[in-house]
Design an enzyme around this catalytic site. Sequence first.
Site, PDB file in Angstrom:
ATOM      1  N   SER A 169       0.853  -1.188   0.000  1.00 17.93           N
ATOM      2  CA  SER A 169       0.000   0.000   0.000  1.00 17.93           C
ATOM      3  C   SER A 169       0.891   1.241   0.000  1.00 17.93           C
ATOM      4  O   SER A 169       2.067   1.162   0.397  1.00 17.93           O
ATOM      5  CB  SER A 169      -0.858  -0.003   1.271  1.00 17.93           C
ATOM      6  OG  SER A 169      -1.520   1.233   1.428  1.00 17.93           O
ATOM      7  N   TYR A 229      -1.621  -0.229  10.799  1.00 20.79           N
ATOM      8  CA  TYR A 229      -1.714  -0.722   9.415  1.00 20.79           C
ATOM      9  C   TYR A 229      -0.427  -0.396   8.657  1.00 20.79           C
ATOM     10  O   TYR A 229       0.154  -1.251   7.984  1.00 20.79           O
ATOM     11  CB  TYR A 229      -2.932  -0.082   8.735  1.00 20.79           C
ATOM     12  CG  TYR A 229      -3.116  -0.471   7.286  1.00 20.79           C
ATOM     13  CD1 TYR A 229      -3.482  -1.769   6.930  1.00 20.79           C
ATOM     14  CD2 TYR A 229      -2.930   0.464   6.257  1.00 20.79           C
ATOM     15  CE1 TYR A 229      -3.653  -2.125   5.585  1.00 20.79           C
ATOM     16  CE2 TYR A 229      -3.108   0.121   4.931  1.00 20.79           C
ATOM     17  CZ  TYR A 229      -3.468  -1.177   4.594  1.00 20.79           C
ATOM     18  OH  TYR A 229      -3.632  -1.518   3.273  1.00 20.79           O
TER      19      TYR A 229
HETATM   20  N1  LIG Z   1      -8.752  -0.691  -0.521  1.00 21.87           N
HETATM   21  C1  LIG Z   1      -7.698   0.109  -0.391  1.00 21.87           C
HETATM   22  O1  LIG Z   1      -7.834   1.338  -0.283  1.00 21.87           O
HETATM   23  C2  LIG Z   1      -6.308  -0.485  -0.411  1.00 21.87           C
HETATM   24  C3  LIG Z   1      -5.227   0.372  -0.692  1.00 21.87           C
HETATM   25  C4  LIG Z   1      -3.945  -0.129  -0.718  1.00 21.87           C
HETATM   26  C5  LIG Z   1      -3.735  -1.469  -0.458  1.00 21.87           C
HETATM   27  N2  LIG Z   1      -4.789  -2.297  -0.173  1.00 21.87           N
HETATM   28  C6  LIG Z   1      -4.486  -3.701   0.113  1.00 21.87           C
HETATM   29  O2  LIG Z   1      -5.073  -4.491  -0.894  1.00 21.87           O
HETATM   30  C7  LIG Z   1      -5.393  -5.791  -0.379  1.00 21.87           C
HETATM   31  C8  LIG Z   1      -6.843  -6.112  -0.708  1.00 21.87           C
HETATM   32  O3  LIG Z   1      -7.660  -5.112  -0.154  1.00 21.87           O
HETATM   33  P1  LIG Z   1      -9.151  -4.813  -0.668  1.00 21.87           P
HETATM   34  O4  LIG Z   1      -9.285  -3.346  -0.746  1.00 21.87           O
HETATM   35  O5  LIG Z   1      -9.486  -5.639  -1.838  1.00 21.87           O
HETATM   36  O6  LIG Z   1      -9.959  -5.293   0.623  1.00 21.87           O
HETATM   37  P2  LIG Z   1     -11.355  -6.101   0.781  1.00 21.87           P
HETATM   38  O7  LIG Z   1     -12.295  -5.718  -0.293  1.00 21.87           O
HETATM   39  O8  LIG Z   1     -11.737  -5.902   2.205  1.00 21.87           O
HETATM   40  O9  LIG Z   1     -10.900  -7.613   0.557  1.00 21.87           O
HETATM   41  C9  LIG Z   1      -9.977  -8.206   1.418  1.00 21.87           C
HETATM   42  C10 LIG Z   1      -9.737  -9.637   0.991  1.00 21.87           C
HETATM   43  O10 LIG Z   1      -8.774 -10.217   1.893  1.00 21.87           O
HETATM   44  C11 LIG Z   1      -9.299 -11.422   2.380  1.00 21.87           C
HETATM   45  N3  LIG Z   1      -8.825 -11.697   3.733  1.00 21.87           N
HETATM   46  C12 LIG Z   1      -8.882 -10.910   4.812  1.00 21.87           C
HETATM   47  N4  LIG Z   1      -8.386 -11.545   5.891  1.00 21.87           N
HETATM   48  C13 LIG Z   1      -8.010 -12.778   5.456  1.00 21.87           C
HETATM   49  C14 LIG Z   1      -7.425 -13.908   6.070  1.00 21.87           C
HETATM   50  N5  LIG Z   1      -7.142 -13.934   7.393  1.00 21.87           N
HETATM   51  N6  LIG Z   1      -7.164 -15.006   5.324  1.00 21.87           N
HETATM   52  C15 LIG Z   1      -7.463 -15.026   3.993  1.00 21.87           C
HETATM   53  N7  LIG Z   1      -8.016 -13.989   3.356  1.00 21.87           N
HETATM   54  C16 LIG Z   1      -8.290 -12.878   4.088  1.00 21.87           C
HETATM   55  C17 LIG Z   1     -10.808 -11.304   2.318  1.00 21.87           C
HETATM   56  O11 LIG Z   1     -11.395 -12.584   2.127  1.00 21.87           O
HETATM   57  P3  LIG Z   1     -12.254 -13.420   3.227  1.00 21.87           P
HETATM   58  O12 LIG Z   1     -13.018 -12.447   4.036  1.00 21.87           O
HETATM   59  O13 LIG Z   1     -13.062 -14.331   2.362  1.00 21.87           O
HETATM   60  O14 LIG Z   1     -11.205 -14.171   4.002  1.00 21.87           O
HETATM   61  C18 LIG Z   1     -11.001 -10.468   1.048  1.00 21.87           C
HETATM   62  O15 LIG Z   1     -11.070 -11.309  -0.084  1.00 21.87           O
HETATM   63  C19 LIG Z   1      -5.084  -5.737   1.106  1.00 21.87           C
HETATM   64  O16 LIG Z   1      -3.824  -6.313   1.361  1.00 21.87           O
HETATM   65  C20 LIG Z   1      -5.048  -4.242   1.403  1.00 21.87           C
HETATM   66  O17 LIG Z   1      -4.216  -3.952   2.504  1.00 21.87           O
HETATM   67  C21 LIG Z   1      -6.074  -1.836  -0.159  1.00 21.87           C
END
Ligand SMILES: NC(=O)c1ccc[n+]([C@@H]2O[C@H](COP(=O)([O-])OP(=O)(O)OC[C@H]3O[C@@H](n4cnc5c(N)ncnc54)[C@H](OP(=O)(O)O)[C@@H]3O)[C@@H](O)[C@H]2O)c1
Length: 237
Positions: free
Chosen positions: A137, A150
Site C-alpha cells: 500500500s 496498518y
Molecule cells: N482498498 C484500499 O484502499 C487499499 C489500498 C492499498 C492497499 N490495499 C491492500 O489491498 C489488499 C486487498 O484489499 P481490498 O481493498 O481488496 O480489501 P477487501 O475488499 O476488504 O478484501 C480483502 C480480501 O482479503 C481477504 N482476507 C482478509 N483476511 C483474510 C485472512 N485472514 N485469510 C485469507 N483472506 C483474508 C478477504 O477474504 P475473506 O473475508 O473471504 O477471508 C477479502 O477477499 C489488502 O492487502 C489491502 O491492505 C487496499
Amino acid sequence: MEKVIILTGASRGIGRAAALMLAKENIVVMASRDINALIELKKEIGASGGKSEALPCDVAKENEVKKMIEDTIQKFGRIDVLINNAGFGIFKRADKFSLEEVENLFRVNLFGVFLCVKYTAPYMIEKKNGQIINISSVAGLNGFKGGSAYSATKFALNGYSESLREDLKEFGIAVSLVCPGGVNTGFGGAVADGKISRDFLLEPEDVARTIKYLVDESETANAKMIELKPRRRKEFR
Ligand SMILES: NC(=O)c1ccc[n+]([C@@H]2O[C@H](COP(=O)([O-])OP(=O)(O)OC[C@H]3O[C@@H](n4cnc5c(N)ncnc54)[C@H](OP(=O)(O)O)[C@@H]3O)[C@@H](O)[C@H]2O)c1
C-alpha cells in the site's frame, strides 16, 4: 503461456477483480476464508470460459496455508505465481489500539505473507522459476493519521519483500510489490466508514491491471515496486 497462480483474498475487492482478469489466460487458485463467495466466483469465471479453483484458507493459520498450497500442487503440479493480496486495516489513534488488534493485523498482513511464501517458495526454487507479487500500500511508504498499526504492517511487508527478492533472485524468482493508494472496495477502516472521501479513488480493476502487467512480465525482468496513485486525488493516498 498459461500460469498456475495462487491468489489470496480473492473473495472481494482487488482480489476478486484480479481473479476475473487473470483467469481469462491462466489458472487462478483463489484462497480466502469465505469459501461460498469463492465458489460463486469460480462459477462466474467458468461461465465465461476462464479457469479457476476455490480453496478455503485463513492466511493467519499455518495448517490452512500449508494445506491450500499442498492441494494446489496435488491438483495442478506447480505454482508459477503467488499473489499475496489478503489483508485488512484498522484505523484509529495509536493509543486506542489493543495489543490484540495490532497482533491480528500483523498475523494477516505480514505473517500471512510469510506463511504463503514459506510453503510456496520450495516449489519455485525446485523449478528455478516463479513470481511472488505482494500487495502492499502507499501506507507502506508513508505514515498517516490513524494509520500507525496498518502502516507498520505494510512498511514491514515492504522490508520483507526487499530481502525476499535478494534471497530468491538466484533461483530466477521475481518478487514485486504493488503499493496502491485508496481503492474503491469494502476495505475496513477509513475508506469504508466515510472518513476518506470516495471521490477519485482507484477502482479494483486498476490494481488488477497492474497485477496482470506483473504476471505478464518477461522472465528476464523484475519490476521491484509499482506505486499506483489515483490520478486526480489531492491527498497522498
Ligand atoms: N482498498 C484500499 O484502499 C487499499 C489500498 C492499498 C492497499 N490495499 C491492500 O489491498 C489488499 C486487498 O484489499 P481490498 O481493498 O481488496 O480489501 P477487501 O475488499 O476488504 O478484501 C480483502 C480480501 O482479503 C481477504 N482476507 C482478509 N483476511 C483474510 C485472512 N485472514 N485469510 C485469507 N483472506 C483474508 C478477504 O477474504 P475473506 O473475508 O473471504 O477471508 C477479502 O477477499 C489488502 O492487502 C489491502 O491492505 C487496499
